[in-house]
Design a protein around this motif. Structure first.
Motif, short mmCIF file in Angstrom:
data_model
loop_
_atom_site.label_atom_id
_atom_site.label_comp_id
_atom_site.label_asym_id
_atom_site.label_seq_id
_atom_site.Cartn_x
_atom_site.Cartn_y
_atom_site.Cartn_z
N PRO A 118 0.68 -1.21 0.06
CA PRO A 118 0.01 0.06 -0.05
C PRO A 118 0.90 1.35 -0.08
O PRO A 118 0.41 2.33 -0.49
CB PRO A 118 -0.89 -0.02 1.15
N SER A 229 -4.85 -8.15 0.83
CA SER A 229 -5.97 -8.65 -0.27
C SER A 229 -7.06 -7.99 0.14
O SER A 229 -8.06 -7.73 -0.70
CB SER A 229 -6.15 -9.86 -0.70
N SER A 230 -7.56 -7.75 1.59
CA SER A 230 -8.76 -7.32 1.86
C SER A 230 -8.90 -6.39 3.06
O SER A 230 -9.88 -6.33 3.56
CB SER A 230 -9.60 -8.78 2.45
N PHE A 231 -7.96 -5.55 3.05
CA PHE A 231 -7.76 -4.61 4.24
C PHE A 231 -8.73 -3.78 3.99
O PHE A 231 -9.28 -2.97 4.99
CB PHE A 231 -6.34 -4.10 4.54
N THR A 232 -9.12 -3.23 2.73
CA THR A 232 -10.18 -2.38 2.70
C THR A 232 -11.65 -2.67 2.38
O THR A 232 -12.53 -1.93 2.31
CB THR A 232 -9.98 -1.74 0.96
N THR A 233 -11.79 -4.40 2.73
CA THR A 233 -13.24 -4.76 2.56
C THR A 233 -13.61 -5.63 3.61
O THR A 233 -14.95 -6.02 3.68
CB THR A 233 -13.34 -5.66 1.36
N GLY A 234 -12.81 -5.47 4.79
CA GLY A 234 -13.37 -6.04 5.93
C GLY A 234 -13.11 -7.57 6.22
O GLY A 234 -13.47 -8.22 7.09
N GLU A 238 -11.80 -10.70 -0.95
CA GLU A 238 -10.32 -10.07 -1.31
C GLU A 238 -10.29 -9.30 -2.57
O GLU A 238 -10.81 -10.10 -3.68
CB GLU A 238 -9.51 -11.54 -1.38
N HIS A 240 -7.59 -7.10 -3.62
CA HIS A 240 -6.36 -6.69 -4.30
C HIS A 240 -5.35 -7.83 -4.33
O HIS A 240 -5.19 -8.87 -3.70
CB HIS A 240 -5.77 -5.53 -3.19
#
Length: 384
Positions: A118, A229-234, A238, A240
């Motif tokens: 990131p 892969s999923s830090f923005t989606t909770g 996944e 990213h």
């Protein structure tokens, strides 16, 4: 103008490589099994179609239940059928690689993930993320580093740098790679962005993508891939990165890449592109070359040394600490797993020492007068 010349040079180099390998003008044929996703078959098909759209130089195929799509399909209505079809297609050479979920690799094979970090949007290969390279932690991590270099080289990183995550065993892994390097195994270490530098990667190095290849144990690597892969989606989708990557191991011949059941269609698409990169780069050929070079540099002997335990003290021999001294000097570079043994070894040699934990990792504290002697003992005993 310089950039244009560089691009033209790269194009001609790729053409030359393609002609030499016999792959010029051929499409990399890759497939994906569509069953097993928590987001349904539609999600996987959408990812496959996106990959085909993003990269017309590849040919994407599906293995699973029949669906409405322009992509070529191989029908399979259960996971077992899907794996069987996948293996047959790979072994026959009809497809070059396949993306799937929850595949059981043999011991000695583990997967190298590929993500986008990131901080600076740098690609980084996480070695490894699923599977088991070895039942022995340190041996596994050394192999993980070899696998990571193989994956990165095959996918087009000309000279990947290698960093070791600052976890248990990192110092022993660093010593192993130093030995390989001294013996002629050609690779570059990454340098931490922290002020004190070094090959051990800290949290900010991970976020910044300091190394091309990040070496870690598989469980930690799996968690890192999930976070990236999923830090923005909770965590449930996944979105990213390129997935958990190809299973790599000595003499392992199938190019099978893993994605999670939670992988969304963007990751599915990227995983297929990653798979195509490995087909174009000839994963099998690169793997053989890297293993050959590593073995010539003493890889087997180094790995065997980890299986040999330190000589145990006699049961009736009690090791007691020498007279206590003021300890003001710190010796770093001792692995946490060997810290107690190393301290006792100094005691046995008449040097008072205390173990501790500094801000950058484990340390052994000794007096100013004894520090040089202590270092010599630890080096002679293989702790440094």
């Amino acid at each position: 103008m310089t950039d244009v010349k560089k691009m033209i040079g790269q194009v001609f180099e790729e053409i030359a490589d393609g002609i030499e390998s016999g792959s010029f003008g051929k499409k990399a044929v890759v497939a994906v099994t569509t069953l097993g996703s928590e987001h349904g078959v539609e999600n996987v098909v959408k990812g496959a179609e996106l990959a085909q759209k993003k990269d017309p130089s590849i040919e994407v195929r599906l293995i699973g239940p029949k669906v409405e799509t322009s992509l070529k399909q191989y029908e399979a209505n259960t996971d077992e059928e899907g794996y069987k079809v996948m293996e047959e297609l790979l072994d026959s050479g009809e497809i070059g690689a396949c993306v799937t979920m929850h595949y059981n690799f043999p011991i000695g094979v583990s997967t190298v993930g590929r993500t986008v970090t990131p901080a600076f949007a740098r690609e980084m290969y996480v070695a490894t993320t699923t599977g088991t390279s070895s039942a022995h932690r340190i041996e596994a991590m050394v192999k993980n580093g070899i696998y990571g270099l193989i994956a990165a080289k095959t996918a087009g990183v000309k000279r990947p740098s290698l960093g070791i995550l600052n976890v248990d065993g990192a110092n022993q892994v660093e010593r192993a790679f130093n030995q390989l390097k001294e013996n002629g195994f050609d690779f570059d270490f990454a340098e931490s962005h922290r002020a004190d530098g070094g090959v051990k990667m800290r949290g900010n190095d991970v976020l910044q993508g300091t190394p091309d290849v990040l070496v870690t144990d598989t469980l930690t690597g799996n968690i890192l891939m999930k976070m990236f892969s999923s830090f923005t989606t909770g965590g449930g989708f996944e979105a990213h990165g390129y997935g958990y990557g190809p299973g790599i191991g000595e003499d392992y011949n199938r190019t099978i890449l893993i994605v999670s059941r939670a992988s969304g269609y963007p990751v599915i698409a990227n995983a297929l592109i990653y798979a195509a990169d490995l087909v174009k780069g000839d994963l099998g050929k690169v793997s053989k070359e890297v293993f050959k070079n590593a073995k010539a540099a003493g890889l087997d002997k180094i790995l065997d040394s980890f299986k040999e335990t330190k000589k145990e003290e006699k049961e009736d021999e009690e090791i007691t600490a020498p007279a206590k001294e003021i300890v003001s000097e710190a010796i770093a570079g001792i692995d946490i797993l060997e810290l107690e043994d190393a301290t006792h070894k100094l005691w046995k040699n008449g040097i008072y020492a205390e173990s501790g934990m500094g801000c950058t990792g484990p340390v052994i504290m000794v007096s100013k007068e004894k520090i040089q002697e202590a270092k010599e003992v630890l080096k002679a005993e293989g702790y440094m």
